[in-house]
Design a protein around this motif. Structure first.
Motif, PDB file in Angstrom:
ATOM      1  N   ALA A 157       0.839  -1.200   0.000  1.00 52.23           N
ATOM      2  CA  ALA A 157       0.000   0.000   0.000  1.00 52.23           C
ATOM      3  C   ALA A 157       0.871   1.246   0.000  1.00 52.23           C
ATOM      4  CB  ALA A 157      -0.906   0.001   1.228  1.00 52.23           C
ATOM      5  N   ILE A 158       0.488   2.242  -0.820  1.00 57.52           N
ATOM      6  CA  ILE A 158       1.204   3.510  -0.863  1.00 57.52           C
ATOM      7  C   ILE A 158       0.217   4.667  -0.738  1.00 57.52           C
ATOM      8  CG2 ILE A 158       3.097   2.614  -2.271  1.00 57.52           C
ATOM      9  CD1 ILE A 158       1.849   4.123  -4.670  1.00 57.52           C
ATOM     10  N   GLY A 159       0.730   5.807  -0.295  1.00 57.15           N
ATOM     11  CA  GLY A 159      -0.040   7.044  -0.250  1.00 57.15           C
ATOM     12  C   GLY A 159       0.709   8.118  -1.007  1.00 57.15           C
ATOM     13  N   VAL A 160      -0.028   8.930  -1.772  1.00 57.21           N
ATOM     14  CA  VAL A 160       0.582   9.982  -2.597  1.00 57.21           C
ATOM     15  C   VAL A 160      -0.042  11.319  -2.230  1.00 57.21           C
ATOM     16  CG1 VAL A 160       1.044  10.791  -4.933  1.00 57.21           C
ATOM     17  CG2 VAL A 160       0.876   8.325  -4.477  1.00 57.21           C
ATOM     18  N   ASP A 161       0.781  12.324  -2.010  1.00 56.94           N
ATOM     19  CA  ASP A 161       0.270  13.664  -1.721  1.00 56.94           C
ATOM     20  C   ASP A 161       1.361  14.680  -2.017  1.00 56.94           C
ATOM     21  OD1 ASP A 161      -1.608  15.518  -1.048  1.00 56.94           O
ATOM     22  OD2 ASP A 161      -1.809  14.914   1.047  1.00 56.94           O
ATOM     23  N   GLU A 162       0.960  15.957  -2.012  1.00 60.75           N
ATOM     24  CA  GLU A 162       1.933  17.019  -2.242  1.00 60.75           C
ATOM     25  C   GLU A 162       1.967  17.935  -1.038  1.00 60.75           C
ATOM     26  OE1 GLU A 162      -1.833  19.130  -3.150  1.00 60.75           O
ATOM     27  OE2 GLU A 162      -1.059  17.131  -3.618  1.00 60.75           O
ATOM     28  N   VAL A 163       3.123  18.556  -0.806  1.00 62.12           N
ATOM     29  CA  VAL A 163       3.257  19.576   0.240  1.00 62.12           C
ATOM     30  C   VAL A 163       3.934  20.796  -0.376  1.00 62.12           C
ATOM     31  CG1 VAL A 163       3.360  17.957   2.169  1.00 62.12           C
ATOM     32  CG2 VAL A 163       5.480  18.636   1.035  1.00 62.12           C
ATOM     33  N   ALA A 164       3.512  21.966   0.064  1.00 65.30           N
ATOM     34  CA  ALA A 164       4.152  23.200  -0.381  1.00 65.30           C
ATOM     35  C   ALA A 164       5.408  23.418   0.457  1.00 65.30           C
ATOM     36  CB  ALA A 164       3.190  24.363  -0.227  1.00 65.30           C
ATOM     37  N   TYR A 165       6.530  23.631  -0.197  1.00 63.07           N
ATOM     38  CA  TYR A 165       7.783  23.805   0.543  1.00 63.07           C
ATOM     39  C   TYR A 165       8.346  25.213   0.442  1.00 63.07           C
ATOM     40  CZ  TYR A 165      10.244  23.295  -3.963  1.00 63.07           C
ATOM     41  OH  TYR A 165      10.689  23.452  -5.247  1.00 63.07           O
ATOM     42  N   ALA A 166       7.730  26.070  -0.372  1.00 65.36           N
ATOM     43  CA  ALA A 166       8.200  27.450  -0.513  1.00 65.36           C
ATOM     44  C   ALA A 166       7.072  28.298  -1.072  1.00 65.36           C
ATOM     45  CB  ALA A 166       9.425  27.523  -1.427  1.00 65.36           C
ATOM     46  N   LYS A 167       7.216  29.608  -0.946  1.00 67.69           N
ATOM     47  CA  LYS A 167       6.218  30.503  -1.508  1.00 67.69           C
ATOM     48  C   LYS A 167       6.230  30.428  -3.028  1.00 67.69           C
ATOM     49  CE  LYS A 167       6.420  33.820   2.326  1.00 67.69           C
ATOM     50  NZ  LYS A 167       6.720  35.215   2.721  1.00 67.69           N
ATOM     51  N   GLY A 168       5.119  30.869  -3.631  1.00 61.88           N
ATOM     52  CA  GLY A 168       5.048  30.864  -5.085  1.00 61.88           C
ATOM     53  C   GLY A 168       4.547  29.549  -5.642  1.00 61.88           C
ATOM     54  N   HIS A 169       3.730  28.837  -4.876  1.00 61.80           N
ATOM     55  CA  HIS A 169       3.152  27.557  -5.313  1.00 61.80           C
ATOM     56  C   HIS A 169       4.235  26.554  -5.746  1.00 61.80           C
ATOM     57  CE1 HIS A 169      -0.880  29.228  -5.126  1.00 61.80           C
ATOM     58  NE2 HIS A 169      -0.440  30.284  -5.787  1.00 61.80           N
ATOM     59  N   ARG A 170       5.228  26.397  -4.903  1.00 66.25           N
ATOM     60  CA  ARG A 170       6.280  25.407  -5.166  1.00 66.25           C
ATOM     61  C   ARG A 170       6.003  24.183  -4.297  1.00 66.25           C
ATOM     62  NH1 ARG A 170      11.890  28.523  -4.749  1.00 66.25           N
ATOM     63  NH2 ARG A 170      12.645  26.586  -5.653  1.00 66.25           N
ATOM     64  N   TYR A 171       5.835  23.045  -4.963  1.00 66.48           N
ATOM     65  CA  TYR A 171       5.386  21.838  -4.285  1.00 66.48           C
ATOM     66  C   TYR A 171       6.382  20.703  -4.446  1.00 66.48           C
ATOM     67  CZ  TYR A 171       0.775  24.056  -4.044  1.00 66.48           C
ATOM     68  OH  TYR A 171      -0.256  24.907  -3.784  1.00 66.48           O
ATOM     69  N   ALA A 172       6.287  19.756  -3.520  1.00 67.70           N
ATOM     70  CA  ALA A 172       7.018  18.490  -3.624  1.00 67.70           C
ATOM     71  C   ALA A 172       5.991  17.362  -3.557  1.00 67.70           C
ATOM     72  CB  ALA A 172       8.025  18.349  -2.487  1.00 67.70           C
ATOM     73  N   THR A 173       6.159  16.369  -4.422  1.00 64.55           N
ATOM     74  CA  THR A 173       5.317  15.175  -4.385  1.00 64.55           C
ATOM     75  C   THR A 173       5.979  14.147  -3.476  1.00 64.55           C
ATOM     76  OG1 THR A 173       4.372  15.499  -6.588  1.00 64.55           O
ATOM     77  CG2 THR A 173       4.411  13.244  -5.741  1.00 64.55           C
ATOM     78  N   LEU A 174       5.227  13.646  -2.505  1.00 67.02           N
ATOM     79  CA  LEU A 174       5.737  12.665  -1.547  1.00 67.02           C
ATOM     80  C   LEU A 174       4.972  11.360  -1.702  1.00 67.02           C
ATOM     81  CD1 LEU A 174       5.968  14.927   1.646  1.00 67.02           C
ATOM     82  CD2 LEU A 174       7.669  14.594  -0.142  1.00 67.02           C
ATOM     83  N   VAL A 175       5.710  10.247  -1.753  1.00 67.63           N
ATOM     84  CA  VAL A 175       5.099   8.916  -1.830  1.00 67.63           C
ATOM     85  C   VAL A 175       5.489   8.148  -0.571  1.00 67.63           C
ATOM     86  CG1 VAL A 175       4.850   6.797  -3.164  1.00 67.63           C
ATOM     87  CG2 VAL A 175       5.297   8.954  -4.345  1.00 67.63           C
ATOM     88  N   TYR A 176       4.483   7.629   0.128  1.00 70.78           N
ATOM     89  CA  TYR A 176       4.707   6.926   1.392  1.00 70.78           C
ATOM     90  C   TYR A 176       4.325   5.453   1.280  1.00 70.78           C
ATOM     91  CZ  TYR A 176       4.494  11.699   3.323  1.00 70.78           C
ATOM     92  OH  TYR A 176       4.693  13.020   3.596  1.00 70.78           O
ATOM     93  N   GLN A 177       5.000   4.643   2.049  1.00 70.76           N
ATOM     94  CA  GLN A 177       4.579   3.257   2.249  1.00 70.76           C
ATOM     95  C   GLN A 177       3.604   3.235   3.429  1.00 70.76           C
ATOM     96  OE1 GLN A 177       7.760   0.488   2.836  1.00 70.76           O
ATOM     97  NE2 GLN A 177       6.413  -1.217   3.338  1.00 70.76           N
TER      98      GLN A 177
END
Length: 250
Positions: A2-22
């Motif tokens: 099973a995996i989970g996928v989501d994004e988090v904002a890491y800086a201003k200006g709508h800059r995101y990182a995609t994170l994949v979890y077990q």
């Protein structure tokens, strides 16, 4: 499995990182960090698995994500056999936003007419009733006595809570369909928008019940909280490579 996928904002200006979890019961951890939240961002994760000799389609049976279109597209292509789960966390969040929009519009209109019925009522309506203090419950009862669009939207939001009590996917489907019909007749455009979204993602929502309510995006959000805490502790990072190192280390 099973995996989970989501994004988090890491800086201003709508800059995101995609994170994949077990998300397996005995192992919940960060698997992959990718810059952006596009189709390419998530595809990099599957390319990494392929280079490692892992057949994602055969090994991954459950996927949790939100309704972000890029993620839905990649998951449908790369994991056609997996049970893709959209659970209550994001649905309730969308419902709360719709209710707040109805409240804001009506409060502005009432204020122009000299009424203050909805003044300071935001959290009275958004919080679960069991979490309200005695005085707050009294204030909420006073609001619910009025024939307002906000009251209709609040009652709609509360009535959907019954959905999450079901265990049978068939009964849950009946409850969801009935709620959508009711919302579409409400003449409240924000609530109708939520109902259309639920209809579009109906099968993915019901997958939560088919998975016996074992996996949900609440786990993903909790892990996102750890990632965001890392960003705050560092007071920001200068490069994305530094973010990757910090998150993997955490």
């Amino acid at each position: 499995e099973a995996i989970g996928v989501d994004e988090v904002a890491y800086a201003k200006g709508h800059r995101y990182a995609t994170l994949v979890y077990q998300l397996d019961g005995d192992t919940r951890r960060l698997l992959y960090v990718s810059e952006g939240r596009s189709v390419k961002s998530l595809l990099r994760f599957f390319r990494m698995l392929k280079r490692s000799g892992i057949h994602a389609e055969q090994s991954i049976g459950f996927v949790c994500s939100d309704m972000w279109r890029a993620y839905l597209k990649v998951i449908k292509t790369k994991l056609p056999l997996a049970l893709h789960i959209l659970d209550r966390y994001h649905i309730v969040a969308n419902l709360n936003r719709a209710l707040d929009q109805v409240r804001t519009d009506e409060a502005r209109q009432l204020s122009a007419e000299g009424w203050s019925i909805l003044k300071r009522s935001r959290w009275l309506l958004l919080k679960r009733r069991k979490r309200l203090k005695h005085r707050q419950r009294y204030s909420l009862r006073n609001i619910l006595q009025w024939d307002l669009r906000t009251v209709r939207a609040y009652l709609l939001k509360e009535s959907l809570q019954a959905l999450w009590e079901y265990r049978s996917p068939a009964y849950a489907a009946q409850c969801l369909d009935a709620w959508c019909r009711q919302a579409m007749r409400s003449r409240l455009e924000p609530m109708k928008k939520v109902a259309r979204s639920l209809r579009d993602h109906r099968e993915l929502i019901l997958n939560w019940f088919r998975a016996k309510r074992q996996y949900n995006s609440g786990i993903v959000e909790a892990l996102n909280g750890v990632a965001k805490l890392r960003f705050r502790k560092a007071f920001g990072f200068r490069t994305f490579e530094a973010i990757e190192v910090a998150l993997y280390h955490q």
